[in-house]
Design a protein around this motif. Structure first.
Motif, PDB file in Angstrom:
ATOM      1  N   HIS A  62       0.855  -1.185   0.000  1.00 57.39           N
ATOM      2  CA  HIS A  62       0.000   0.000   0.000  1.00 57.39           C
ATOM      3  C   HIS A  62       0.893   1.238   0.000  1.00 57.39           C
ATOM      4  O   HIS A  62       1.932   1.255   0.662  1.00 57.39           O
ATOM      5  CB  HIS A  62      -0.905   0.015   1.230  1.00 57.39           C
ATOM      6  N   SER A 111      -9.079   0.333   8.710  1.00 52.24           N
ATOM      7  CA  SER A 111      -7.617   0.323   8.670  1.00 52.24           C
ATOM      8  C   SER A 111      -7.102   0.333   7.238  1.00 52.24           C
ATOM      9  O   SER A 111      -7.386  -0.567   6.455  1.00 52.24           O
ATOM     10  CB  SER A 111      -7.096  -0.919   9.406  1.00 52.24           C
ATOM     11  N   GLY A 112      -6.336   1.384   6.908  1.00 56.60           N
ATOM     12  CA  GLY A 112      -5.818   1.512   5.551  1.00 56.60           C
ATOM     13  C   GLY A 112      -5.287   2.912   5.310  1.00 56.60           C
ATOM     14  O   GLY A 112      -5.048   3.674   6.253  1.00 56.60           O
ATOM     15  N   GLY A 168     -11.218   0.596   4.299  1.00 54.40           N
ATOM     16  CA  GLY A 168      -9.815   0.277   4.529  1.00 54.40           C
ATOM     17  C   GLY A 168      -9.418  -1.027   3.862  1.00 54.40           C
ATOM     18  O   GLY A 168     -10.214  -1.973   3.806  1.00 54.40           O
ATOM     19  N   THR A 169      -8.198  -1.096   3.377  1.00 55.93           N
ATOM     20  CA  THR A 169      -7.739  -2.280   2.631  1.00 55.93           C
ATOM     21  C   THR A 169      -6.633  -3.056   3.336  1.00 55.93           C
ATOM     22  O   THR A 169      -6.192  -4.079   2.834  1.00 55.93           O
ATOM     23  CB  THR A 169      -7.222  -1.856   1.243  1.00 55.93           C
ATOM     24  N   PHE A 170      -6.205  -2.593   4.525  1.00 54.49           N
ATOM     25  CA  PHE A 170      -5.100  -3.281   5.198  1.00 54.49           C
ATOM     26  C   PHE A 170      -5.445  -4.718   5.574  1.00 54.49           C
ATOM     27  O   PHE A 170      -4.599  -5.597   5.552  1.00 54.49           O
ATOM     28  CB  PHE A 170      -4.679  -2.517   6.450  1.00 54.49           C
ATOM     29  N   ASN A 172      -7.809  -6.514   4.075  1.00 53.38           N
ATOM     30  CA  ASN A 172      -8.285  -7.235   2.888  1.00 53.38           C
ATOM     31  C   ASN A 172      -9.611  -7.961   3.149  1.00 53.38           C
ATOM     32  O   ASN A 172      -9.809  -9.111   2.761  1.00 53.38           O
ATOM     33  CB  ASN A 172      -7.218  -8.240   2.433  1.00 53.38           C
TER      34      ASN A 172
END
Length: 283
Positions: A62, A111-112, A168-170, A172
């Motif tokens: 990221h 979270s991301g 958020g992509t942290f 997944n």
């Protein structure tokens, strides 16, 4: 209604029970050789001031650019590195909880990396407050103002997620909290309470919605939300009571009926216990 809106609504309903504690904050500058392997013990925000930061989690990379805000959840391992020009960012460690639930935000995909175009105003406000806090430490209210600006940043992230503008992509799509304390299971309960405030709500009725015993339901509810089912119902009723009084359309008797109280006296006593003022004198 959008699922995210339903989920995030619980944070609105329980906003008065939320506590936010700043633990540490500092500005760091790293050169091109900087690499960090870590997992935070609390919530962590990075406000990227210059350079590019690369964060790798579970093999996924990221990128955070100047103006972006990076949101880390506790206990999630990551690797961070600077670009070929180094980087500079403000970090802040904080706790965010409802009642005894210190990880309430973990139930949402927050979270991301939040892009600067979505959070520019709040990030700039926080940056200015941070600078002022460092330069004018002796000025009363500086630390409180910094906390207010941090609250605005977190509220904006929650708003963006609730409106479907940011996810958020942290993680997944995963949740960082155990299944047995996930708020999703309680969504039918929240809906039932909202739709049945006009009557006395029994805890065993709520337990039946999620198919578990009353004893285990109380334990599950408190673990997931940080408060008991009874405290939750009381909070929602007091929220609605305040709204009804502000509308100035209902008598005390009518509000008592709308909220499932047997008589105006019982309602007034409950209201005064919460707001420290009788409903007839509430403004």
């Amino acid at each position: 209604m959008d699922k995210n809106m339903t989920d995030m609504g619980i944070l609105n309903e329980l906003s008065e029970l939320i506590s936010l504690r700043m633990k540490s904050f500092f500005e760091l500058t790293h050169d091109t050789k900087w690499i960090e392997h870590k997992a935070h013990t609390d919530y962590d925000l990075w406000f990227v001031q210059s350079g590019i930061v690369t964060i790798t989690i579970d093999g996924f990379e990221h990128t955070a650019n100047p103006g972006d805000v990076v949101f880390f959840y506790p206990g999630v391992p990551y690797m961070a590195a600077a670009s070929n020009k180094g980087c500079r960012f403000i970090y802040i460690h904080f706790d965010f909880e409802i009642g005894k639930q210190e990880r309430i935000l973990n139930d949402f995909q927050l979270s991301g990396v939040i892009p600067q175009e979505l959070i520019r105003e709040e990030a700039i406000l926080f940056g200015k407050a941070f600078t002022q806090s460092n330069l004018l430490r002796s000025i009363p209210g500086n630390r409180l103002y910094l906390k207010a600006c941090l609250t605005a940043v977190i509220a904006k992230i929650i708003e963006l997620h609730g409106l479907g503008q940011y996810t958020g992509t942290f993680l997944n799509g995963r949740t960082s909290r155990k299944v047995q304390s996930n708020l999703d299971v309680l969504q039918p309960v929240f809906k039932y309470v909202n739709n049945n405030l006009h009557k006395s709500i029994k805890i065993n009725e709520l337990a039946a919605f999620v198919g578990i015993s009353e004893k285990y339901f109380i334990t599950y509810f408190k673990k997931a939300l940080g408060i008991t089912p009874g405290q939750y119902i009381y909070q929602i009723k007091m929220n609605r009571a305040r709204e009804y009084l502000n509308e100035k359309k209902y008598t005390i008797q009518q509000i008592a009926n709308l909220l499932g109280y047997p008589d105006p006296f019982t309602f007034s006593k409950s209201f005064k216990k919460y707001y420290n003022v009788a409903p007839s004198k509430f403004e």
